[in-house]
Design an enzyme around this catalytic site. Structure first.
Site, PDB file in Angstrom:
ATOM      1  N   GLY A  16       2.214  -0.186  -0.782  1.00  0.00           N
ATOM      2  CA  GLY A  16       1.024  -0.735  -1.430  1.00  0.00           C
ATOM      3  C   GLY A  16       0.970  -0.434  -2.922  1.00  0.00           C
ATOM      4  O   GLY A  16       0.297  -1.141  -3.679  1.00  0.00           O
ATOM      5  N   HIS A  62      19.823 -21.108   2.293  1.00  0.00           N
ATOM      6  CA  HIS A  62      21.252 -20.822   2.289  1.00  0.00           C
ATOM      7  C   HIS A  62      21.641 -19.844   3.387  1.00  0.00           C
ATOM      8  O   HIS A  62      22.755 -19.321   3.394  1.00  0.00           O
ATOM      9  CB  HIS A  62      21.668 -20.317   0.903  1.00  0.00           C
ATOM     10  CG  HIS A  62      21.366 -21.338  -0.165  1.00  0.00           C
ATOM     11  ND1 HIS A  62      22.247 -22.341  -0.501  1.00  0.00           N
ATOM     12  CD2 HIS A  62      20.245 -21.557  -0.895  1.00  0.00           C
ATOM     13  CE1 HIS A  62      21.699 -23.115  -1.428  1.00  0.00           C
ATOM     14  NE2 HIS A  62      20.476 -22.662  -1.675  1.00  0.00           N
ATOM     15  N   GLU A 102       0.368  -3.669   8.029  1.00  0.00           N
ATOM     16  CA  GLU A 102      -0.434  -2.450   7.931  1.00  0.00           C
ATOM     17  C   GLU A 102      -1.873  -2.633   8.417  1.00  0.00           C
ATOM     18  O   GLU A 102      -2.452  -1.715   8.976  1.00  0.00           O
ATOM     19  CB  GLU A 102      -0.432  -1.931   6.489  1.00  0.00           C
ATOM     20  CG  GLU A 102       0.932  -1.422   6.062  1.00  0.00           C
ATOM     21  CD  GLU A 102       0.933  -0.845   4.667  1.00  0.00           C
ATOM     22  OE1 GLU A 102       0.294   0.194   4.436  1.00  0.00           O
ATOM     23  OE2 GLU A 102       1.553  -1.450   3.773  1.00  0.00           O
ATOM     24  N   LYS A 115       5.522  10.530   7.074  1.00  0.00           N
ATOM     25  CA  LYS A 115       5.523  11.361   5.855  1.00  0.00           C
ATOM     26  C   LYS A 115       5.424  12.842   6.227  1.00  0.00           C
ATOM     27  O   LYS A 115       6.060  13.690   5.602  1.00  0.00           O
ATOM     28  CB  LYS A 115       4.363  10.958   4.931  1.00  0.00           C
ATOM     29  CG  LYS A 115       4.597   9.618   4.222  1.00  0.00           C
ATOM     30  CD  LYS A 115       3.466   9.258   3.271  1.00  0.00           C
ATOM     31  CE  LYS A 115       3.749   7.936   2.562  1.00  0.00           C
ATOM     32  NZ  LYS A 115       2.667   7.483   1.688  1.00  0.00           N
TER      33      LYS A 115
END
Ligand code: F6R
Length: 356
Positions: free
Chosen positions: A59, A255, A239, A349
């Site tokens: 973010g 592609h 999120e 984390k």
């Protein structure tokens, strides 16, 4: 039966931390962010810079992409957003580096900030505090201090506007901050049009969300601003609504990915392609979108076209981002997911911190 997004009682039962109100406040956030001044006020010079690098993840990192899109046509050096541990080799004394971390504690951003500082880059920090604010203070690096207490992804205005202000102040761009100010009345109108009080039949954000409930959203942008918007939509769906989503952009996807819809019929039929569009497209890209839609519409579950609205490039960029932000919160509500918590990011984390 009424959809959950049209029932205020259900909305407040599910959205316990008020993400919808925060999203509604986006125009106010931009207005407030335009007034934030750096501390200490002395900024590095942008004279002779060879590039602008924005360090940031998730973010916070998207703010670099938004600035790149908003400043296209004005910024005369490349802007690179670094989303990881690797600081590009070209970063040195002639690079202007913005370290952007809402919490100020994101390890990838802190790592690159340390290395950019060691290489003598010209540094600016955008943060609500944390280790980044401490390091910036110690090193005499100007900080744009933004209000705490929000989710980083719900602070986009606070995160990207200071970068624009800084670039303006340094003379690296001009007219972008004015463009943002001029976009505010449009955004205020959109905050009503896309807001919770407008029922689904008249509310494009709610309609889109309800259309995506049982599918895997795949968001297609176009090179430039719409690719940035597609990335934002994807991340907001992940999120806020806690469902998988993917993004890609024209013409590159022609592609490779265009071929990929040929097999795995079961998975493809679950996908809902959302094509982000704008009134003035590169004519060849318009043609590509039309042909691609025809080629793959039989393989995917749904194809929806969504047009960015507004009189200027900045207005169209902000409009389509804003629509996606509202849509992702409504999708969360329809799926009965509280949009605010991102438990997995926090867990991850913590485990990284425990691992040392
Ligand atoms: C949470 C969010 C995340 C964080 C990311 C980096 O709302 O959007 O993507 O932005 O984990 O953290 P910060 O922004 O604190 O550097």
């Amino acid at each position: 039966m009424k959809n959950l997004v049209d029932s205020p009682g259900e909305v407040s039962r599910i959205d316990t931390s008020g993400m919808l109100d925060v999203v509604k406040g986006f125009p106010g956030q931009i207005k407030e962010a335009l007034e934030i001044r750096p501390e200490p006020a002395r900024m590095p010079s942008a004279d002779g810079i060879n590039s602008v690098v924005v360090l940031g993840m998730g973010g916070s990192g998207i703010s670099g992409d938004v600035v790149g899109a908003a400043c296209a046509g004005s910024l005369k050096v490349p802007l690179v957003t670094v989303k990881g541990y690797h600081l590009p080799d070209h970063v040195g004394p002639d690079t202007l580096v913005f370290a952007v971390s809402y919490s100020g504690n994101t390890e990838e951003t802190l790592d690159c900030f340390g290395r950019a500082s060691a290489r003598g880059a010209r540094l600016v920090a955008v943060t609500s505090g944390g280790r980044l604010a401490e390091l910036a203070l110690e090193g005499g690096v100007p900080i744009y201090r933004i209000p705490p207490g929000f989710q980083p992804r719900a602070s986009l205005g606070y995160l990207f506007v200071p970068i624009v202000s800084a670039l303006e102040q340094m003379g690296a761009v001009s007219g972008v901050a004015r463009g943002l100010k001029e976009a505010l009345p449009m955004l205020e109108r959109r905050s009503e049009e896309y807001g919770p009080d407008v029922p689904m039949e008249e509310n494009p954000a709610k309609r889109l969300a309800v259309g995506l409930v049982n599918s895997l959203p795949v968001i297609y942008g176009q090179e430039g601003a719409l690719a940035v918007a597609a990335r934002r939509w994807k991340a907001q769906v992940n999120e806020n609504a806690k469902v998988p989503a993917f993004d890609n952009w024209f013409p590159e996807l022609n592609h490779n990915e265009t071929v990929g819809w040929q097999n795995h019929a079961g998975i493809c039929s679950m996908c809902h392609l959302v094509m982000l569009r704008q009134p003035e497209e590169h004519p060849r890209v318009s043609l590509r979108v039309d042909i691609t839609s025809e080629l793959i519409s039989g393989s995917v579950g749904h194809v929806t076209q969504v047009y960015a609205r507004g009189d200027t490039g900045i207005e169209r960029l902000l409009d389509i981002i804003y629509l996606g932000d509202f849509m992702s919160v409504y999708l969360a509500i329809e799926l009965e997911q509280d949009p605010t918590p991102v438990t997995r990011i926090e867990k991850l984390k913590r485990r990284l911190a425990d691992a040392g």
